[in-house]
Design an enzyme around this catalytic site. Sequence first.
Site, PDB file in Angstrom:
ATOM      1  N   HIS A  10     -25.998 -18.837 -31.838  1.00 51.40           N
ATOM      2  CA  HIS A  10     -25.973 -20.303 -31.927  1.00 51.40           C
ATOM      3  C   HIS A  10     -24.827 -20.857 -31.070  1.00 51.40           C
ATOM      4  O   HIS A  10     -25.035 -21.241 -29.933  1.00 51.40           O
ATOM      5  CB  HIS A  10     -25.839 -20.693 -33.406  1.00 51.40           C
ATOM      6  CG  HIS A  10     -26.109 -22.133 -33.719  1.00 51.40           C
ATOM      7  ND1 HIS A  10     -26.502 -23.052 -32.786  1.00 51.40           N
ATOM      8  CD2 HIS A  10     -26.021 -22.813 -34.891  1.00 51.40           C
ATOM      9  CE1 HIS A  10     -26.664 -24.228 -33.356  1.00 51.40           C
ATOM     10  NE2 HIS A  10     -26.376 -24.111 -34.630  1.00 51.40           N
ATOM     11  N   HIS A  22     -33.510 -20.913 -22.454  1.00 51.06           N
ATOM     12  CA  HIS A  22     -33.266 -21.646 -23.703  1.00 51.06           C
ATOM     13  C   HIS A  22     -34.504 -21.563 -24.568  1.00 51.06           C
ATOM     14  O   HIS A  22     -35.625 -21.613 -24.049  1.00 51.06           O
ATOM     15  CB  HIS A  22     -32.927 -23.114 -23.402  1.00 51.06           C
ATOM     16  CG  HIS A  22     -32.328 -23.835 -24.567  1.00 51.06           C
ATOM     17  ND1 HIS A  22     -33.090 -24.359 -25.577  1.00 51.06           N
ATOM     18  CD2 HIS A  22     -31.035 -24.103 -24.887  1.00 51.06           C
ATOM     19  CE1 HIS A  22     -32.301 -24.926 -26.464  1.00 51.06           C
ATOM     20  NE2 HIS A  22     -31.040 -24.779 -26.080  1.00 51.06           N
ATOM     21  N   ASP A  25     -24.542 -23.828 -21.874  1.00 46.19           N
ATOM     22  CA  ASP A  25     -23.458 -22.886 -22.148  1.00 46.19           C
ATOM     23  C   ASP A  25     -22.923 -22.247 -20.879  1.00 46.19           C
ATOM     24  O   ASP A  25     -21.764 -21.845 -20.819  1.00 46.19           O
ATOM     25  CB  ASP A  25     -23.942 -21.779 -23.097  1.00 46.19           C
ATOM     26  CG  ASP A  25     -24.168 -22.322 -24.480  1.00 46.19           C
ATOM     27  OD1 ASP A  25     -23.304 -23.061 -24.955  1.00 46.19           O
ATOM     28  OD2 ASP A  25     -25.221 -22.026 -25.072  1.00 46.19           O
TER      29      ASP A  25
END
Length: 424
Positions: free
Chosen positions: A266, A307, A365
Amino acid sequence: MSEKKAQLVIDGKEAAIELPVYTGSTGPDVVDVQSLVSQGVFTYDPGFVSTASCDSDITFIDGGKGVLLYRGYPIEQLAEKSNCLETCYLLLNGELPNAESSTEFAQQISSHINVDEQVHHVFNGFSHDAHPMAMLIAAVGGLAALYHDSLDIDNAEHRMQVAHRIIAKIPTLAAMCYRHGINQPFVEPHGTLGYAENFLHMMFGTPGADPQVSPILSKAMDTIFLLHADHEQNASTSAVRLTGSSGANPYACIAAGIAALWGPAHGGANEAVLKMLYEIGDESHIEDFILRAKDKDDPFRLMGFGHRVYKNFDPRAKVMCQICDEVLDDLGVHDDPLFRIARKLEKIALEDDYFIERKLYPNVDFYSGIILKAIGIPTSMFTVIFATGRTPGWISHWNEMLSHPYRIGRPRQLYKGHTKRDYP
Ligand code: ACO
């Protein structure tokens, strides 16, 4: 009442069970299965991937099209025209503030930014090498002890006050995690500074000295917070809602969200990006890592690519990519070997058929890890930053849930254990 209906026939029984189907303002329809329990049947959906657990007006995602809306506003527009605090107000209240309510909200947040002296003792109970996420969970959970009696969660005004308190205090606590980790005294927040600016001051400033924060870096930090502010019913937000559904203290609910975020699946992905870049080590090794990522027999994946929801460019990643350039320029570190590896990797992956065919774009990220590293934030703090940014979303969902009739969350199961047996 719903006009659309779905019919469910179980095991050839003659009478079909009729289930209402609801249509949201946008997005897929949902089949209301609540009545099934009275028919002696549960639905089965491990990971809740096909289950809407609530109604919500806050955030909408269309992963196929690369769309992310907060209260209807595209994330790119908010990142360009708004700022983190204004976006917090939007998430909490449903509308953007006018000039007056914007100033009032900023003053409210500023008035709650300090933490009680007692909270300092929470940090001092930890060794300096404790993981900052462990400290953050303890500190946020500990706030429940300070703000317990004066809180009626069924009172909308009390809920707003909690929301303001937690949005104000989370950057202070996050910075305290860092300062304790490096065995340096805490730096007090400064009344004249903006939200993200104050955070950077509390992280890297000198106690008692005038704040000196680069406007480019504070703008980057502000945008990182804004981009992370909410993402619909993900694991941590669902944890906050589920905890809140029992009537728990809101600080405990946010602590539950932080705990859920901690896991590498996460909130921990940007840390993994940095680890991978260090592992690659030199531009000459990139090709080998790309080959490994494409090799079916090798479990290695290119961290920061792909993703679960976005099968198109994550709109947050586009904004983050631009900030990344600005930050690297401002700090003059474009030539840093690590950042050169990151940029080359990004270029190769974007041009490679394997990644193009599978729609594996660099995700949020990938860039946030690079930016945070450039700002000087250690990797162990990355998830803390994510939690700080996500807190306004969590508390908005908690508030939304309590604003309407709600039931305690209680998922069911498909039991596969022993049937009844006697003790030998
Ligand atoms: N590197 C190489 N190949 C990949 C990658 C990657 N990062 N991600 C997916 N693939 C490949 C898979 O091997 C698979 O190939 P195949 O069709 O030949 O079998 C195909 O792309 C589809 O993969 P799935 O696992 O089905 O994709 P899914 O949507 O389930 O996975 C995930 C998404 C978990 C994010 C994945 O892309 C991944 O592991 N990425 C790296 C970790 C990462 O960056 N995580 C952060 C996500 S962003 C966030 O959480 C905020």
